[in-house]
Design an enzyme around this catalytic site. Sequence first.
Site, PDB file in Angstrom:
ATOM      1  N   CYS A 247      29.969 -23.301  12.403  1.00 57.33           N
ATOM      2  CA  CYS A 247      31.347 -23.394  12.898  1.00 57.33           C
ATOM      3  C   CYS A 247      32.171 -24.540  12.313  1.00 57.33           C
ATOM      4  CB  CYS A 247      31.328 -23.520  14.412  1.00 57.33           C
ATOM      5  SG  CYS A 247      30.508 -22.152  15.252  1.00 57.33           S
TER       6      CYS A 247
ATOM      7  N   HIS B 110      36.696 -27.151  17.918  1.00 61.75           N
ATOM      8  CA  HIS B 110      35.377 -27.556  17.400  1.00 61.75           C
ATOM      9  C   HIS B 110      35.465 -28.444  16.160  1.00 61.75           C
ATOM     10  CE1 HIS B 110      30.872 -26.286  16.925  1.00 61.75           C
ATOM     11  NE2 HIS B 110      31.038 -27.529  17.337  1.00 61.75           N
TER      12      HIS B 110
END
Length: 582
Positions: free
Chosen positions: A95, A151
Amino acid sequence: PAANMQAAAAAALALSALSVLLCPDFLCALRSPKPNQSDEAEPKQKNPPHIIFILTDDQGFNDIGYHNPNIKTPTLDKLAAEGVRLENYYVQPICTPSRSQLITGRYQIHTGLQHSIIRPSQPSCLPSNMDTLPERLREAGYTTHMVGKWHLGFYRRACLPTRKGFDTFFGSLTGSVDYYSYGSCDGPGLCGYDLHDDEGVAWGQEGKYSTTLFTQRARKILEIHDPADRPLFLLFSLQAVHTPLQPPKPYIYPYRDMANVARRKFAAMVSTVDEAVRNLTYALRKYGYYKNSVIIYSTDNGAQPFTGGSNWPLRGRKGTYWEGGVRGVAFVHSPLLKRRRRISKDLLHITDWFPTLVSLAGGNISQSRGLDGFDVWPTISEGKESPRQEILHNIDPLHKPPQGNSGNLKGVWDTSVQAAIRVGDWKLLTGDPGHGDWVPPQVLPTLPGRWWNLERTLSSSRGSSAHKDIWLFNIAHDPYERQDLSDQRPDVVQRLLARLAYYNQTAVPVYFPPDDPRANPGEHGGAWVPWVDEDEEEESKYQGVYKKGRNNKKKRKKIKCRLCKLKSFFLKLNTRMMSNRI
């Protein structure tokens, strides 16, 4: 005299009409006044397109209808069929790296984020001295909005999306959030609420499904904004289809024949994404954006087969540098495309979106130094050859065996270092690229041990050494990476090793700090929020400081055992997919 003037005027008019009839096309084009040419160019400058970037999480190569008819994604299939499918497009295997490269246009080796993800308790985020895509678009006159998963760090307010170029933000800051409760954990007992509206906590949203909630917010942004006033950039960064597998029950029914329960739930979550995109594109048409819009759809990395995803027939999974981890599902849909309804097999990478979109917006790319991406709009829109000839997938100097177990020094490169590079059709992997199995759909999630052991058995039966640390594939002829050519083509190996060494000269040191106890949500009202004051001196992390806690053993002795217990927890959550232990 008046009669003569009328006669002269009539003659001039007749001559003008005759010239229009008789003038050859190329002469007429040369004689046409320049204002007409500028009139054609002006709309692009005056009306730059609205940009909608849809980013999904952990959606594998085999997790979309046009690759796999068992997955029901009619909206995505239609948008892709009417646009340009990107079938040689690459992302990063996990990610944070993918998101950082999208936002900055730079490789991980140039941001210090080469190793793993940014975990909730780590004091790390995007480099403060590096410009971002939304900042450049805002300078070009755009209003910029982000909805969904960030994130990219939040330990101080300067790391938040609203401090990195977004006018508004609604979503989660950590990597994995419950779809209904918005709880996010960084280990047992270290959990907190993670839903934010701009820079405040968005309390009271429990029970609302995140994909639906994010879609409602995105539609509200489109409704409120006037598309004729300013161009809009929306990063619609869905949490789906990342674990936990929590689809609403009605979406599971169409997949009731799937024997694998995890696969059934995962497929249902893909259907929720399809519905979200349908509602979003409907809003684009309803509120007047669509005709002057560019819609980009991309996954952030490959799927994890043992939590329901599928990269079949590609090799590997999320967290690996095999094709299954880095080849991404993506397409572009736009009325502005000059050549639509086609498949592009040109080499493209997630870093390319930064210069491509800034150029499309009429922004100034020259202000962004050190970009690793290319402007690929002519490639996507017109089918021209891609300016990209190679991709540095990554170099992670922290992911290597302990000292004393180093690999072979093949001239300019230590092959024990985890690295991967693509040059033309050739792909080279060194070190540990991650478990390289081929996982067919419907494999039961209770079988990972058996499958990994089977893969290792197959590898050894083919005569490969347990210490093998170099692979070479021709991806054009062998997209499934079944034929290692490293022994047959040492010349290509040496050439690609030299490219790795070249890139490594420009790498900044890795920054992967130890957990900061101050991050504990229990100390912040139960929510994940920035915990470092702005007046606190920022660590010189981009000057080569690497801290992993080895020098802090005395201070961290009390929580040492707790961290040991967390190890298995993180393996189950797949949050450390760069580790060979998974």
